[in-house]
Write a protein that holds these residues in place. Structure first.
Motif, mmCIF file in Angstrom:
data_model
loop_
_atom_site.group_PDB
_atom_site.id
_atom_site.type_symbol
_atom_site.label_atom_id
_atom_site.label_comp_id
_atom_site.label_asym_id
_atom_site.label_seq_id
_atom_site.Cartn_x
_atom_site.Cartn_y
_atom_site.Cartn_z
ATOM 1 N N SER A 28 0.823 -1.255 -0.047
ATOM 2 C CA SER A 28 0.091 -0.191 0.099
ATOM 3 C C SER A 28 0.937 1.440 -0.028
ATOM 4 N N ASP A 29 1.973 1.260 0.828
ATOM 5 C CA ASP A 29 2.759 2.335 0.910
ATOM 6 C C ASP A 29 3.465 2.609 -0.646
ATOM 7 N N GLU A 30 3.901 1.512 -1.188
ATOM 8 C CA GLU A 30 4.374 1.752 -2.444
ATOM 9 C C GLU A 30 3.470 2.249 -3.362
ATOM 10 N N LEU A 31 2.127 1.722 -3.480
ATOM 11 C CA LEU A 31 1.004 2.312 -4.425
ATOM 12 C C LEU A 31 1.052 3.791 -4.057
ATOM 13 N N ALA A 32 1.029 4.230 -2.800
ATOM 14 C CA ALA A 32 0.677 5.828 -2.516
ATOM 15 C C ALA A 32 1.734 6.654 -3.491
ATOM 16 N N LEU A 33 2.983 5.876 -3.394
ATOM 17 C CA LEU A 33 4.232 6.530 -3.976
ATOM 18 C C LEU A 33 3.850 6.552 -5.322
ATOM 19 N N ARG A 34 3.342 5.597 -6.023
ATOM 20 C CA ARG A 34 3.324 5.633 -7.424
ATOM 21 C C ARG A 34 1.755 6.600 -7.796
ATOM 22 N N ARG A 35 1.010 6.928 -6.828
ATOM 23 C CA ARG A 35 0.209 7.690 -7.151
ATOM 24 C C ARG A 35 0.540 9.074 -7.221
ATOM 25 N N GLN A 36 1.524 9.372 -6.369
ATOM 26 C CA GLN A 36 2.169 10.752 -6.086
ATOM 27 C C GLN A 36 3.009 10.837 -7.276
ATOM 28 N N ALA A 37 3.488 10.061 -7.931
ATOM 29 C CA ALA A 37 4.470 10.074 -9.202
ATOM 30 C C ALA A 37 3.920 10.240 -10.353
ATOM 31 N N LEU A 38 2.410 10.194 -10.428
ATOM 32 C CA LEU A 38 1.724 10.261 -11.751
ATOM 33 C C LEU A 38 1.994 11.500 -12.351
ATOM 34 N N PRO A 39 2.208 11.714 -13.468
ATOM 35 C CA PRO A 39 2.327 13.069 -14.373
ATOM 36 C C PRO A 39 1.128 13.895 -14.032
ATOM 37 N N TRP A 40 1.311 15.245 -13.790
ATOM 38 C CA TRP A 40 0.365 16.152 -13.571
ATOM 39 C C TRP A 40 -0.251 16.728 -15.086
ATOM 40 N N VAL A 41 -1.461 16.606 -14.882
ATOM 41 C CA VAL A 41 -2.272 17.340 -16.301
ATOM 42 C C VAL A 41 -2.678 18.684 -15.937
ATOM 43 N N ARG A 42 -2.092 19.663 -16.734
ATOM 44 C CA ARG A 42 -2.672 21.070 -16.443
ATOM 45 C C ARG A 42 -4.052 21.309 -16.911
ATOM 46 N N ILE A 43 -4.833 22.100 -16.218
ATOM 47 C CA ILE A 43 -6.244 22.327 -16.374
ATOM 48 C C ILE A 43 -6.386 23.638 -16.778
ATOM 49 N N ARG A 80 -22.025 8.465 -11.286
ATOM 50 C CA ARG A 80 -21.235 7.623 -10.719
ATOM 51 C C ARG A 80 -20.358 8.130 -9.533
ATOM 52 N N PRO A 81 -19.883 7.335 -8.499
ATOM 53 C CA PRO A 81 -18.849 7.807 -7.562
ATOM 54 C C PRO A 81 -17.645 7.676 -8.210
ATOM 55 N N GLY A 82 -16.821 8.921 -7.273
ATOM 56 C CA GLY A 82 -15.235 8.589 -7.590
ATOM 57 C C GLY A 82 -14.683 9.831 -6.893
ATOM 58 N N ILE A 83 -13.260 9.818 -7.002
ATOM 59 C CA ILE A 83 -12.668 10.926 -6.311
ATOM 60 C C ILE A 83 -11.462 11.297 -7.287
ATOM 61 N N SER A 84 -11.335 12.505 -7.626
ATOM 62 C CA SER A 84 -10.180 13.200 -8.170
ATOM 63 C C SER A 84 -9.639 14.240 -7.541
ATOM 64 N N THR A 85 -8.195 14.277 -7.587
ATOM 65 C CA THR A 85 -7.374 15.175 -6.966
ATOM 66 C C THR A 85 -6.557 16.063 -7.564
ATOM 67 N N PHE A 86 -6.377 17.524 -7.061
ATOM 68 C CA PHE A 86 -5.683 18.431 -7.775
ATOM 69 C C PHE A 86 -4.670 19.156 -6.917
ATOM 70 N N THR A 87 -3.942 19.723 -7.760
ATOM 71 C CA THR A 87 -3.036 20.759 -6.974
ATOM 72 C C THR A 87 -2.968 22.093 -7.555
ATOM 73 N N LEU A 88 -2.751 23.088 -6.743
ATOM 74 C CA LEU A 88 -2.607 24.477 -7.273
ATOM 75 C C LEU A 88 -1.511 25.097 -6.934
ATOM 76 N N ALA A 89 -0.688 25.629 -7.960
ATOM 77 C CA ALA A 89 0.529 26.578 -7.813
ATOM 78 C C ALA A 89 0.650 27.661 -8.637
ATOM 79 N N ASP A 90 0.974 28.728 -8.164
ATOM 80 C CA ASP A 90 1.240 30.125 -9.006
ATOM 81 C C ASP A 90 -0.076 30.307 -10.038
ATOM 82 N N GLY A 91 -1.349 29.952 -9.386
ATOM 83 C CA GLY A 91 -2.335 29.964 -10.174
ATOM 84 C C GLY A 91 -2.683 29.076 -10.933
ATOM 85 N N VAL A 92 -2.226 28.054 -11.144
ATOM 86 C CA VAL A 92 -2.320 27.006 -12.371
ATOM 87 C C VAL A 92 -2.624 25.733 -11.649
ATOM 88 N N VAL A 93 -3.952 25.134 -11.880
ATOM 89 C CA VAL A 93 -4.380 23.962 -11.445
ATOM 90 C C VAL A 93 -4.247 22.844 -12.243
#
Length: 264
Positions: A30-45, A207-220
Motif C-alpha cells: 500500500s505504501d508503494e502504491l501511494a508513492l506511485r499515485r504521487q509520481a503520476l504526471p500532472w495534467v494542466r487544466i 457515478r461515484p469517484g474521487i479526483s485530486t488536484f494541485t494549485l501552484a502559481d495560479g495553475v491547477v
C-alpha cells in the motif's frame, strides 16, 4: 449455532503471527502504491470550470480555499435525484471529522455533484454535514471527469467509467437499463435507485469517484482519479467491518442514510 473453527490460545497466536506477515506485506505494498499515485504526471487544466457554492459562483481554483491541494469526492446526486445516493452518503458521513485535520495539512476536502446547489444545500442540512459541497450543474466538470453521462451515452455505449468503455444499455419495457453495479457483483442497483427516488437508468447516469488536484502559481493540475472499488478505502465502516468477527457479512443493500435506521 457456531460452526467456526476454535482452538487454544497457542494455536490462535501461531495463526495470528502468520497473518501478521501477510498484513505487513499488504501495508508495504500500500505504501508503494501511494508513492506511485504521487509520481503520476500532472495534467494542466486550462478549462474554466464554474461551480455554485455557499460562497456563490466560483472557479475550480477557488475550491482550494487558499490551500495547494484539493480532494474532490464525486458524490452521486443527479439533477433528477430526490435525495443523495445512500452509498455516497455513508462514505460522506466520515468527511466532517477528517476535513478539519486535512485543512490544517494544506488539503481541502470537498464534494461535487451535478444536482442544483439548492438540492445539495437542503440535503446537506438534513445530514448535518459541514464539509464544502459544490454544484457543477450546467458545466462540463462531471462529464470531463467521467462520472456523469447522458441517456444517449447509455443507449449508444458512450460511457467510459473506471477506465473502460461500457456496452450500450439494454432496453427493458422501453426504458434504458444500464448494466452497472455499484460494488463489483454486489448490490441491487434498483434498490439504490429507489432510495434516490429514481429508476436504474437515471440513477446510473451519475457515478461515484474521487479526483485530486494541485494549485501552484495560479495553475491547477489534475493529479489522480479513482472510481468504483477504488473508493473502497474511503468507506470508514468497511474498514471496521473487515476487522470484525463476521467481516462484511452482506446480503444485498443493508445500509441506510444515518437518519433512516429508526424507520427501517
Amino acid at each position: 449455532m457456531n460452526t467456526h473453527t476454535t482452538g487454544t490460545r497457542e494455536q490462535w497466536l501461531a495463526a495470528r503471527l502468520d497473518l501478521l506477515q501477510a498484513e505487513k506485506e499488504l501495508t508495504r505494498r500500500s505504501d508503494e502504491l501511494a508513492l506511485r499515485r504521487q509520481a503520476l504526471p500532472w495534467v494542466r487544466i486550462d478549462k474554466e470550470y464554474r461551480f455554485e457554492t455557499d460562497a456563490g459562483n466560483v472557479s475550480l481554483a477557488d475550491l482550494f480555499q487558499g490551500r495547494s491541494q484539493l480532494l474532490v469526492y464525486h458524490f452521486m446526486f443527479g439533477a433528477d435525484y430526490k435525495a443523495g445516493c445512500p452509498s455516497c452518503s455513508a462514505i460522506a458521513d466520515g468527511f466532517n471529522p477528517i476535513a478539519v485535520h486535512l485543512a490544517h495539512h494544506d488539503v481541502t476536502l470537498a464534494a461535487v455533484s451535478s444536482a442544483p446547489f439548492a438540492k445539495l444545500a437542503d440535503y446537506k442540512r438534513r445530514m448535518g454535514w459541514t464539509f464544502p459541497w459544490a454544484s457543477s450543474a450546467g458545466g462540463d466538470f462531471n462529464g470531463d471527469f467521467n462520472i456523469s453521462f447522458t441517456d444517449r451515452q447509455q443507449r449508444e455505449g458512450g460511457i467510459e467509467y473506471n477506465y473502460r468503455r461500457e456496452a450500450p444499455a439494454k432496453s427493458q419495457d422501453g426504458n434504458a437499463v444500464q448494466e452497472w453495479e455499484l460494488r463489483g457483483e454486489e448490490g441491487p442497483v434498483a434498490q439504490l435507485a429507489a432510495m434516490t427516488g429514481t429508476d436504474v437508468a437515471t440513477y446510473t447516469r451519475d457515478r461515484p469517484g474521487i479526483s485530486t488536484f494541485t494549485l501552484a502559481d495560479g495553475v491547477v493540475h489534475h493529479t489522480y482519479s479513482a472510481y468504483a472499488r477504488g473508493l473502497d478505502g474511503l468507506w470508514n465502516m468497511y474498514q471496521w467491518l473487515d476487522r470484525a468477527p463476521l467481516g462484511r457479512n452482506e446480503q444485498g443493500i443493508w445500509w441506510r442514510r444515518h437518519d433512516e435506521y429508526a424507520q427501517a
